[in-house]
Write a protein that holds these residues in place. Sequence first.
Motif, short mmCIF file in Angstrom:
data_model
loop_
_atom_site.label_atom_id
_atom_site.label_comp_id
_atom_site.label_asym_id
_atom_site.label_seq_id
_atom_site.Cartn_x
_atom_site.Cartn_y
_atom_site.Cartn_z
N GLU A 30 3.33 -5.01 -7.31
CA GLU A 30 3.30 -4.04 -8.42
C GLU A 30 1.58 -4.08 -8.57
OE1 GLU A 30 2.19 -2.58 -11.92
OE2 GLU A 30 2.23 -4.72 -11.87
N GLN A 31 0.91 -2.91 -8.63
CA GLN A 31 -0.46 -2.80 -8.42
C GLN A 31 -1.24 -3.54 -9.64
OE1 GLN A 31 -1.95 1.06 -7.86
NE2 GLN A 31 -3.97 0.74 -7.88
N ASN A 39 -12.15 -4.52 -2.32
CA ASN A 39 -11.17 -3.41 -2.10
C ASN A 39 -9.89 -3.98 -1.78
OD1 ASN A 39 -10.54 -0.69 -2.14
ND2 ASN A 39 -10.44 -0.53 0.07
N ASN A 96 -5.80 -3.72 -1.39
CA ASN A 96 -5.04 -2.86 -0.74
C ASN A 96 -3.70 -3.60 -0.57
OD1 ASN A 96 -6.99 -0.94 0.72
ND2 ASN A 96 -7.61 -2.80 1.28
N ARG A 109 0.31 -3.33 0.86
CA ARG A 109 1.10 -2.73 1.98
C ARG A 109 2.27 -3.42 2.09
NH1 ARG A 109 -1.21 -2.52 8.15
NH2 ARG A 109 -0.70 -4.56 8.00
N ASP A 154 -3.11 7.24 3.95
CA ASP A 154 -1.72 7.50 3.18
C ASP A 154 -0.47 6.89 3.99
OD1 ASP A 154 -3.30 8.61 1.57
OD2 ASP A 154 -3.18 10.51 2.78
N LEU A 169 -0.89 2.60 3.46
CA LEU A 169 -0.80 1.50 1.94
C LEU A 169 0.05 2.22 1.06
CD1 LEU A 169 -4.63 1.33 1.84
CD2 LEU A 169 -3.39 -0.26 2.81
N LEU A 170 0.51 1.40 0.09
CA LEU A 170 1.30 1.89 -0.88
C LEU A 170 0.20 2.43 -2.01
CD1 LEU A 170 3.74 -1.09 -1.49
CD2 LEU A 170 4.28 1.26 -0.52
N TRP A 171 -0.97 1.34 -2.11
CA TRP A 171 -1.87 1.84 -3.07
C TRP A 171 -3.37 0.98 -2.46
CZ3 TRP A 171 -3.67 -2.73 -4.63
CH2 TRP A 171 -2.65 -3.99 -4.83
N SER A 172 -4.41 1.32 -3.16
CA SER A 172 -5.66 0.88 -2.99
C SER A 172 -6.65 0.70 -4.05
CB SER A 172 -6.45 1.63 -1.65
OG SER A 172 -7.60 0.75 -1.65
N GLU A 173 -7.27 -0.27 -4.42
CA GLU A 173 -8.02 -0.31 -5.75
C GLU A 173 -9.50 -1.18 -5.48
OE1 GLU A 173 -8.00 -1.54 -10.38
OE2 GLU A 173 -6.05 -0.87 -9.22
#
Length: 297
Positions: free
Chosen positions: A57-58, A81, A83, A85, A103, A106-110
């Motif tokens: 969960e991000q 950064n 990430n 996955r 895309d 990864l599920l998300w990146s911040e």
Amino acid sequence: MLQSIDDIFRQARQGSVSAIIQILNEKLSDSGVRTRAMLDNGVLQLLCEAPDPHQLEQGALVQRVKSLLEGISPNKIRRVNINGRIAREQQLLWLDEIKRDPDSQLLWSEEVRLKPPNPVRRWWEDRKFNREEAAIAALHKKDKPKKETASRHFWRGLLVGGLSLGVFALLLGWAVSDWLGIQPPAWLAREPEVEEDVSPSPETDPEPTATPAAEPDPFVEAVRLAEQAATGGTTAETSADWLELASRWQRAADLMAQVPEDDPRYATAQDRTVSYSQNSEVATQEAETLREAAAGQ
């Protein structure tokens, strides 16, 4: 021998990526998240993997990782950064894969920015680590094998005993010779010659050579300035106070940078050069904040 937790934390603070991963994996083990990381152009690329998306969960994971990294406060690392996955087979070129096709990877990146450490707290923690290192070194030096110590005492006793026996035999020989009326050899009976004092008179004495003054130790001077700056940081109130502290921290960093590579304290000096420079930047930012606040009133 396994590394202690303090050793790993110290290496992570110095910027060791492997030590940072070790700490993160230990702290995140309760959530089933594993991490991998690489430095890429000054940015720490951190990969968080777990078998279930719910474990990634991000919002919660990013905040927790950011808090852990700020607690470590690794040198020269301010941008991270993060990430997320789903866990997959080990990839040696995982960063290249992510850059090539983020895309599908990864599920998300911040990206997050770590807060700079409090200079007083950082200085105090570094000083604590140095004291612990000195105590451990002293303990190892004191705790030598008993066999080596016993051997040294044996040879010392043998030497002293041999000398004592020789002196006793010589005195006994002189006593027997005197009792029997035997004259000692000429080389023993001859009085020692007194050397004539040929030291030059004050008038002819050469002028004493001036002893050059010892150059100050940059490491010691830097520590002295850092202690002053750390103490001043607890009482600084105005923009001018913080600018003075920034100047002292930077001067301490410049002195640490002068420690030569052959000095046994070189590694510590390099680490402190970075931390002192960061402290100077923090003090400068604080001075600027106070100046802008005063101008807005």
